[in-house]
Design a protein around this motif. Structure first.
Motif, mmCIF file in Angstrom:
data_model
loop_
_atom_site.group_PDB
_atom_site.id
_atom_site.type_symbol
_atom_site.label_atom_id
_atom_site.label_comp_id
_atom_site.label_asym_id
_atom_site.label_seq_id
_atom_site.Cartn_x
_atom_site.Cartn_y
_atom_site.Cartn_z
ATOM 1 N N VAL A 69 80.916 61.881 -4.686
ATOM 2 C CA VAL A 69 81.257 62.579 -3.447
ATOM 3 C C VAL A 69 79.972 62.933 -2.714
ATOM 4 C CG1 VAL A 69 82.387 64.602 -2.451
ATOM 5 C CG2 VAL A 69 83.344 63.525 -4.496
ATOM 6 N N ARG A 70 79.905 62.599 -1.447
ATOM 7 C CA ARG A 70 78.778 63.081 -0.636
ATOM 8 C C ARG A 70 79.287 64.191 0.271
ATOM 9 N NH1 ARG A 70 77.956 61.456 4.784
ATOM 10 N NH2 ARG A 70 79.459 59.904 5.530
ATOM 11 N N PHE A 71 78.450 65.165 0.514
ATOM 12 C CA PHE A 71 78.871 66.248 1.394
ATOM 13 C C PHE A 71 77.727 66.660 2.297
ATOM 14 C CE2 PHE A 71 76.936 68.507 -2.117
ATOM 15 C CZ PHE A 71 76.299 69.580 -1.513
ATOM 16 N N GLU A 72 78.082 67.222 3.425
ATOM 17 C CA GLU A 72 77.094 67.714 4.376
ATOM 18 C C GLU A 72 77.529 69.078 4.900
ATOM 19 O OE1 GLU A 72 75.973 65.106 7.534
ATOM 20 O OE2 GLU A 72 76.069 63.305 6.270
ATOM 21 N N PHE A 73 76.534 69.924 5.186
ATOM 22 C CA PHE A 73 76.798 71.150 5.912
ATOM 23 C C PHE A 73 76.869 70.795 7.395
ATOM 24 C CE2 PHE A 73 74.967 72.925 2.063
ATOM 25 C CZ PHE A 73 75.783 74.027 1.842
ATOM 26 N N VAL A 74 77.898 71.234 8.060
ATOM 27 C CA VAL A 74 78.060 70.971 9.484
ATOM 28 C C VAL A 74 78.164 72.308 10.207
ATOM 29 C CG1 VAL A 74 79.521 69.935 11.256
ATOM 30 C CG2 VAL A 74 79.173 68.748 9.078
ATOM 31 N N GLU A 75 77.282 72.517 11.174
ATOM 32 C CA GLU A 75 77.297 73.739 11.978
ATOM 33 C C GLU A 75 78.110 73.484 13.244
ATOM 34 O OE1 GLU A 75 76.123 76.377 10.784
ATOM 35 O OE2 GLU A 75 74.766 75.669 9.202
ATOM 36 N N ARG A 76 79.073 74.334 13.494
ATOM 37 C CA ARG A 76 79.981 74.134 14.625
ATOM 38 C C ARG A 76 79.239 74.069 15.965
ATOM 39 N NH1 ARG A 76 83.433 79.006 14.986
ATOM 40 N NH2 ARG A 76 81.689 79.750 16.233
ATOM 41 N N GLU A 77 78.362 75.044 16.207
ATOM 42 C CA GLU A 77 77.671 75.097 17.496
ATOM 43 C C GLU A 77 76.680 73.957 17.658
ATOM 44 O OE1 GLU A 77 75.981 78.937 18.120
ATOM 45 O OE2 GLU A 77 77.908 79.986 18.008
ATOM 46 N N LEU A 78 76.000 73.601 16.562
ATOM 47 C CA LEU A 78 75.027 72.514 16.613
ATOM 48 C C LEU A 78 75.725 71.176 16.878
ATOM 49 C CD1 LEU A 78 71.953 72.147 16.282
ATOM 50 C CD2 LEU A 78 72.366 71.573 13.885
ATOM 51 N N ALA A 79 76.873 70.983 16.251
ATOM 52 C CA ALA A 79 77.624 69.745 16.466
ATOM 53 C C ALA A 79 78.067 69.624 17.924
ATOM 54 C CB ALA A 79 78.840 69.704 15.540
ATOM 55 N N GLN A 80 78.476 70.752 18.489
ATOM 56 C CA GLN A 80 78.897 70.761 19.895
ATOM 57 C C GLN A 80 77.717 70.488 20.815
ATOM 58 O OE1 GLN A 80 81.935 71.403 21.546
ATOM 59 N NE2 GLN A 80 80.850 71.137 23.469
ATOM 60 N N LYS A 81 76.586 71.108 20.531
ATOM 61 C CA LYS A 81 75.409 71.005 21.400
ATOM 62 C C LYS A 81 74.765 69.623 21.338
ATOM 63 C CE LYS A 81 70.954 73.251 22.276
ATOM 64 N NZ LYS A 81 70.021 74.333 21.828
ATOM 65 N N GLU A 82 74.605 69.089 20.124
ATOM 66 C CA GLU A 82 73.850 67.846 19.960
ATOM 67 C C GLU A 82 74.712 66.595 20.063
ATOM 68 O OE1 GLU A 82 71.584 68.005 16.374
ATOM 69 O OE2 GLU A 82 70.198 69.523 17.146
ATOM 70 N N GLY A 83 75.986 66.696 19.688
ATOM 71 C CA GLY A 83 76.814 65.493 19.678
ATOM 72 C C GLY A 83 78.079 65.596 20.485
ATOM 73 N N ASN A 84 78.248 66.729 21.192
ATOM 74 C CA ASN A 84 79.492 66.970 21.940
ATOM 75 C C ASN A 84 80.711 66.798 21.029
ATOM 76 O OD1 ASN A 84 80.944 67.698 24.244
ATOM 77 N ND2 ASN A 84 81.276 65.558 24.841
ATOM 78 N N ILE A 85 80.556 67.261 19.774
ATOM 79 C CA ILE A 85 81.629 67.179 18.782
ATOM 80 C C ILE A 85 82.328 68.534 18.715
ATOM 81 C CG2 ILE A 85 82.134 66.865 16.331
ATOM 82 C CD1 ILE A 85 79.682 64.992 16.222
ATOM 83 N N LYS A 86 83.614 68.531 18.956
ATOM 84 C CA LYS A 86 84.373 69.777 19.005
ATOM 85 C C LYS A 86 85.151 69.951 17.711
ATOM 86 C CE LYS A 86 84.734 69.516 24.027
ATOM 87 N NZ LYS A 86 85.639 69.454 25.199
ATOM 88 N N LEU A 87 84.594 70.752 16.820
ATOM 89 C CA LEU A 87 85.223 70.999 15.525
ATOM 90 C C LEU A 87 86.318 72.046 15.689
ATOM 91 C CD1 LEU A 87 82.015 71.162 13.305
ATOM 92 C CD2 LEU A 87 83.395 69.162 13.882
ATOM 93 N N GLY A 88 87.489 71.732 15.223
ATOM 94 C CA GLY A 88 88.593 72.679 15.365
ATOM 95 C C GLY A 88 89.464 72.737 14.131
ATOM 96 N N THR A 89 90.117 73.892 13.932
ATOM 97 C CA THR A 89 91.011 74.081 12.783
ATOM 98 C C THR A 89 92.368 74.631 13.231
ATOM 99 O OG1 THR A 89 90.101 76.286 12.376
ATOM 100 C CG2 THR A 89 89.091 74.447 11.177
ATOM 101 N N TYR A 90 92.713 74.388 14.486
ATOM 102 C CA TYR A 90 94.022 74.757 15.024
ATOM 103 C C TYR A 90 94.347 76.236 14.816
ATOM 104 C CZ TYR A 90 94.305 69.672 14.943
ATOM 105 O OH TYR A 90 94.033 68.340 15.118
ATOM 106 N N GLY A 91 93.323 77.065 14.896
ATOM 107 C CA GLY A 91 93.532 78.506 14.794
ATOM 108 C C GLY A 91 93.701 79.039 13.390
ATOM 109 N N VAL A 92 93.642 78.152 12.393
ATOM 110 C CA VAL A 92 93.844 78.594 11.008
ATOM 111 C C VAL A 92 92.633 79.366 10.496
ATOM 112 C CG1 VAL A 92 94.133 77.773 8.623
ATOM 113 C CG2 VAL A 92 95.456 76.737 10.478
ATOM 114 N N ILE A 93 91.422 78.939 10.892
ATOM 115 C CA ILE A 93 90.185 79.571 10.453
ATOM 116 C C ILE A 93 89.577 80.335 11.616
ATOM 117 C CG2 ILE A 93 87.885 79.177 9.490
ATOM 118 C CD1 ILE A 93 90.193 78.525 7.565
#
Length: 287
Positions: A51-75
């Motif tokens: 298994v490979r894993f990475e730490f992903v920062e929500r704000e950094l992903a949005q800023k650097e890759g325009n990646i919008k991480l979401g959990t549908y309000g669960v988290i």
């Protein structure tokens, strides 16, 4: 240093771990991330999948890759996630559950909160964040961070609905020689604690799909599927649950100095086809 070399009681972490859905909005210090990275250089599951894993920062992903991480309000409030992937293979989901649960228990030891997520997250976006490769699968993720003292209303409702504090009794999970003959704690003897740690293990919607038979010098793990459960996820989440159960059992057994190792007994698999009820499948044995 692997996680096994860290001076801590995994049994205590299994008893302490809860699903955390509400977090303080603060970042984890780099030294904690480094501890986790060092402890999980060896991230191979019992069937050989890595298994490979990475730490992903929500704000950094949005800023650097325009990646919008979401959990549908669960988290709520989580700024960091552990996103894991494994190459597709015959026992990939069991290996995945085993390794990620071991990481989650270590995070519990470090005072961090986590929560298994199998469907309530934007899978495509998280896949982009770790560069998910062809031939890899990313069944689940977990937020990771400092638990908030106050739970959100949604978290409180989810814990109540899932019966997070409840677990099936022994007689529904553990059996002596054959299904239908409940195993008592006295009969389990020195393996009573590892089995109890399996009973406490997390599972999707708290279904606890494991059924375990102590017989013929071994402890045999079976998956009893809930019909049509998780059908829309695109993977068999209850196989992930089995990996989590294997993790709890093995770590508890090793902590107590009990001998054994995982082994697939082909005769058990063949016999299961004719002697085990429909929807129940042999997975592996501890011998």
């Amino acid at each position: 240093m692997s996680v096994e070399e860290v001076p801590m009681s995994m049994i205590q972490q299994m008893k302490k771990r809860i699903s955390v859905r509400t977090y303080k909005e603060e970042f984890m210090p780099p030294e904690l991330k480094e501890k986790i990275n060092l402890a999980f250089k060896d991230n191979q599951g019992p069937f050989g999948g890595a298994v490979r894993f990475e730490f992903v920062e929500r704000e950094l992903a949005q800023k650097e890759g325009n990646i919008k991480l979401g959990t549908y309000g669960v988290i709520k409030g989580a700024s960091s996630y552990i996103v894991a992937a494994i190459p597709e293979g015959k026992r990939d989901l069991e290996d995945f559950g085993y390794v990620l649960e071991k990481l989650i228990l270590y995070a519990t030891y470090l005072g961090l909160g986590t929560c298994w997520l199998g469907g309530t997250y934007t899978k495509n976006e998280f896949g982009k964040a770790i560069g998910l490769q062809a031939g890899e699968i990313m069944p689940c993720i977990t937020p990771i961070g400092y638990p908030h003292q106050k739970r959100s209303l949604l978290e409180s409702a989810m814990r109540l609905a899932a019966g997070s504090k409840n677990r099936k009794p022994w007689q529904e999970l553990f059996f002596n020689q054959a299904l239908g003959r409940p195993l008592t704690e006295a009969e389990a003897d020195k393996y009573a604690t590892p089995l109890e740690m399996v009973r406490l293990a997390p599972s999707a919607s708290n279904k606890q799909p494991w059924r375990i038979i102590m017989a013929q010098g071994g402890i045999h793990f079976y998956l009893q599927r809930t019909k049509d459960y998780g059908k829309g996820l695109g993977f068999d989440i209850q196989r992930v649950d089995m990996g989590i159960a294997m993790c709890h059992f093995e770590l508890a057994a090793k902590e107590l100095g009990l001998p054994g190792q995982w082994q697939i007994i082909e005769s058990k698999a063949d016999a299961a086809e004719s002697t085990i009820p429909p929807g129940t499948h042999y997975i592996v044995s501890w011998v």
